[in-house]
Every structure is written in C-alpha cells, then in structure tokens.
Enzyme design. Sequence first.
Site, PDB file in Angstrom:
ATOM      1  N   HIS A 105       0.838  -1.201   0.000  1.00  0.00           N
ATOM      2  CA  HIS A 105       0.000   0.000   0.000  1.00  0.00           C
ATOM      3  C   HIS A 105       0.877   1.256   0.000  1.00  0.00           C
ATOM      4  CE1 HIS A 105      -4.039  -1.856   1.088  1.00  0.00           C
ATOM      5  NE2 HIS A 105      -3.202  -2.877   1.070  1.00  0.00           N
ATOM      6  N   HIS A 136      -3.155  -5.131   8.223  1.00  0.00           N
ATOM      7  CA  HIS A 136      -2.101  -4.125   8.047  1.00  0.00           C
ATOM      8  C   HIS A 136      -1.903  -3.354   9.349  1.00  0.00           C
ATOM      9  CE1 HIS A 136      -1.377  -4.577   3.701  1.00  0.00           C
ATOM     10  NE2 HIS A 136      -2.652  -4.918   3.653  1.00  0.00           N
ATOM     11  N   HIS A 146      -5.974 -11.325   5.192  1.00  0.00           N
ATOM     12  CA  HIS A 146      -4.828 -12.168   4.813  1.00  0.00           C
ATOM     13  C   HIS A 146      -3.957 -12.533   6.022  1.00  0.00           C
ATOM     14  CE1 HIS A 146      -2.972  -8.215   4.397  1.00  0.00           C
ATOM     15  NE2 HIS A 146      -3.422  -8.020   3.179  1.00  0.00           N
ATOM     16  N   ARG A 162       5.690 -14.355  23.871  1.00  0.00           N
ATOM     17  CA  ARG A 162       5.144 -13.531  24.953  1.00  0.00           C
ATOM     18  C   ARG A 162       4.054 -12.575  24.475  1.00  0.00           C
ATOM     19  NH1 ARG A 162      10.699 -13.798  26.124  1.00  0.00           N
ATOM     20  NH2 ARG A 162      11.129 -14.853  28.121  1.00  0.00           N
ATOM     21  N   ASP A 181      -1.318 -19.789  -1.310  1.00  0.00           N
ATOM     22  CA  ASP A 181      -0.530 -20.065  -2.502  1.00  0.00           C
ATOM     23  C   ASP A 181       0.789 -20.746  -2.185  1.00  0.00           C
ATOM     24  OD1 ASP A 181       0.727 -17.939  -1.304  1.00  0.00           O
ATOM     25  OD2 ASP A 181       0.653 -16.604  -3.046  1.00  0.00           O
ATOM     26  N   GLY A 182       1.073 -20.966  -0.885  1.00  0.00           N
ATOM     27  CA  GLY A 182       2.340 -21.549  -0.494  1.00  0.00           C
ATOM     28  C   GLY A 182       3.488 -20.573  -0.538  1.00  0.00           C
ATOM     29  N   ASP A 234      -6.780 -12.619  -3.289  1.00  0.00           N
ATOM     30  CA  ASP A 234      -6.022 -11.362  -3.284  1.00  0.00           C
ATOM     31  C   ASP A 234      -5.517 -11.078  -4.693  1.00  0.00           C
ATOM     32  OD1 ASP A 234      -5.056  -9.041  -2.117  1.00  0.00           O
ATOM     33  OD2 ASP A 234      -3.197  -9.938  -1.409  1.00  0.00           O
ATOM     34  N   GLY A 290      -0.051  -8.397  -3.605  1.00  0.00           N
ATOM     35  CA  GLY A 290      -1.162  -9.248  -3.977  1.00  0.00           C
ATOM     36  C   GLY A 290      -0.663 -10.633  -4.351  1.00  0.00           C
TER      37      GLY A 290
END
Length: 373
Positions: free
Chosen positions: A143, A197, A218, A229, A250-251, A277, A312
């Site tokens: 972003h 975010h 996400h 902690r 997507d790995g 995404d 993305g």
Amino acid sequence: MTTDRVIFRNGAIFDGKRLLYDHALICDGDATGRIVSDANIATGDYVDLNGDIVSPGYVDLQVNGGDGVMLNDVPSVETIRRIAQAHRRLGVAALLPTLITDTAYKTRAAIDAAIHAVNEGVPGVAGLHLEGPHLSVARKGAHDGDLICPMSDADLAALIEAAGHLPCLKVTVAPESVSEQQVRALSDAGVLVSLGHTDADFATCQRYAAAGARCVTHLFNAMSQLGNREPGLVGAALSNGGFSAGLIADGIHVHPQVMRAAWAAKTGPGQIYLVSDAMAVAGTDQSEFRLEGRRITRTDGRLTLEDGTLAGADLDLTTAIRVLVTQVGVPLPAALAAATTYPAQLIGRMPGAAITRDSMIRISGTLDKCAWL
C-alpha cells in the site's frame, strides 16, 4: 420428464457441507436442481463426471483486479464488470471487488461504482471491500504509505451511508488509525469490519473484536505475528472464535506448515476462509502491470514490487484448494467449504441453498482446473 434434464454422475457432489459420493446432481433446465443417491436416479441424459467434483461456485472476498485491470485504475462499473467476468471464468460465483488504499476521490468513486454495479445486477458482484486507507504505515506492505490516514468523522459517515446501499461493505482497518468507537459504529451499521495491516498487540485486537470487528485480512501477512510472549493479531485471530480469517493459500504468502498449524489451532465458530487477493493479471497471461504508477512483475507465481515486496497474489481459488489439500493436509470437504460456504456465510449468503446449473462448477479430480456446468 422434461426434455432438457441433465444428470451429472460418477463423481462427487459437494453440497456446501458434505462431499457426497454415490450421488448425482439432476438439473431440469433453469429449475432448481437436486442431489439424489445413485439408487434413485431417474431417466435422462447423463454427463459422466469421470471422478470430477461438482460444487457451488466460489466466493472470494478479496479481489483487487483481473482481466488486465485493477479497481484502483478507474473505479467504474465497467472496471468492476471486467473484473467480475474474469473471475467468473475462474469459477467465482460471488466476489467483493477490492480497492487498495487510494485517494478520497478514488474511494468515493469505488463506492459509487459498486453501488451502481449492484443496482444494475452485474453478475457476481456481492458488494465492495475497501482495504484501507485507514491502516498502519508500519505494516503497509504494497500500500502507498503517503495515502494511509486516520479515519475522520466524515470518513465514518461516508462508510455508514455506503453500507445502507450495498449488500456487503467490508473494510480492512488498523487500530492505529481507527478507534474502537468507530469500529462499533461501523459494525452497528452492518459494515463487515476486518483487522489488517496492523502492528496492534493481542489485547488491543481482542478489544476491537469486542467492539465489532469480525474478520482478519490475509492471515499472517502485514500484521503483528504470534510470539512467545505477545500473540499479536495472529494469536487473536486463531484464539478468538468471533474472528474469521482470510488466507492466501498459494504456499508463498504463508508456508504450508504454518497453514497446517493455523488450521489446527483455529477456534470456532469463526473459520479460516480462502481469498485470492488477485491483481490485474488474473485471467490473463500478462507478465507485469502497474499499481498507481508502481511496476509490479509476475514471476513464478509471485507478484512483487521492484523492491521485492509481495503485491497481492497470482492465485485462483482452485489452486488454493489444491494447496490446502496436497501441501497442508486439509480434508477436501473443508478446503471446498473454505472457498464457498465459509466466506458466503460471512457475507450473509449460503451456497447450495438453491442449486441451479449456472451456480455450480465442475472441479477436476486433480484439483487443477474448473469450469461451469
């Protein structure tokens, strides 16, 4: 018997909850279809599924672009239509076109375009997802940090007003830029509030859940992580049953073993659900595109800015299901539900409630492609 009856058999039928073997789907023209056991199959034309899977179409709550365009490029009905058509070809029945952090003008234009798209009945458009601009600069990811800003009273009023005109308005926000009182007001107005975010700590995220936030955007990406902690937003998402969490499976964005641990740890009733995404390249063979002037390249399944930041995903939900099943070890019915039932329920829909031929997809038994019935 109608002359246009078609019977789909010799595969598996996913009804939104269960994967049914030794069953068939009977469709009579445009009428509501029905699932029956093989023992009760009537006469009619047969389609041999050859071991493939019939499922409700996917529901994707985070779709930034497709067909070569981003919603951020020109937030218009035509842009939304192109994006929706591209993802329809990828098996998506319902989606939330998603605007990444942008100017107030673009945000207003996206809201207006989504409202008009819904009113015009653009197929597949279930509302709008605004991912920003009320985020944390420290966790901005791809972003534009210069456009991230706190939520003002005018912003709040505009979102509440927009929610009254959309079947679903989802907003991704960070506690750093949005107050608990604002989250409560959004939730009371029917907005689906998602945390993302953000560097917010576990206790803060729990308070925001109590104020009405119901999602996490996400999971694992662009957020405070699970530590020994300090559990962060990841810990809150997994331990708080009020949170559902989108996952880019997507790995690449999340390691399969981390996904495996998250799947085992998630407390209900909130669920982990799949998101693509997806960016402009979805449904195309393009090797790059631009996001507000910044070049994003497509290489080996990754979309990255020039500095290597993930921007993305180059992902469709059939691929995400395959990753969950083959690399993470999620049972196939649960993986299918993560692409259909779980996100649909989150936005007030229920796949499989009314089965029609044009609402169902055929997924290959190898989980590498899909097509509409």
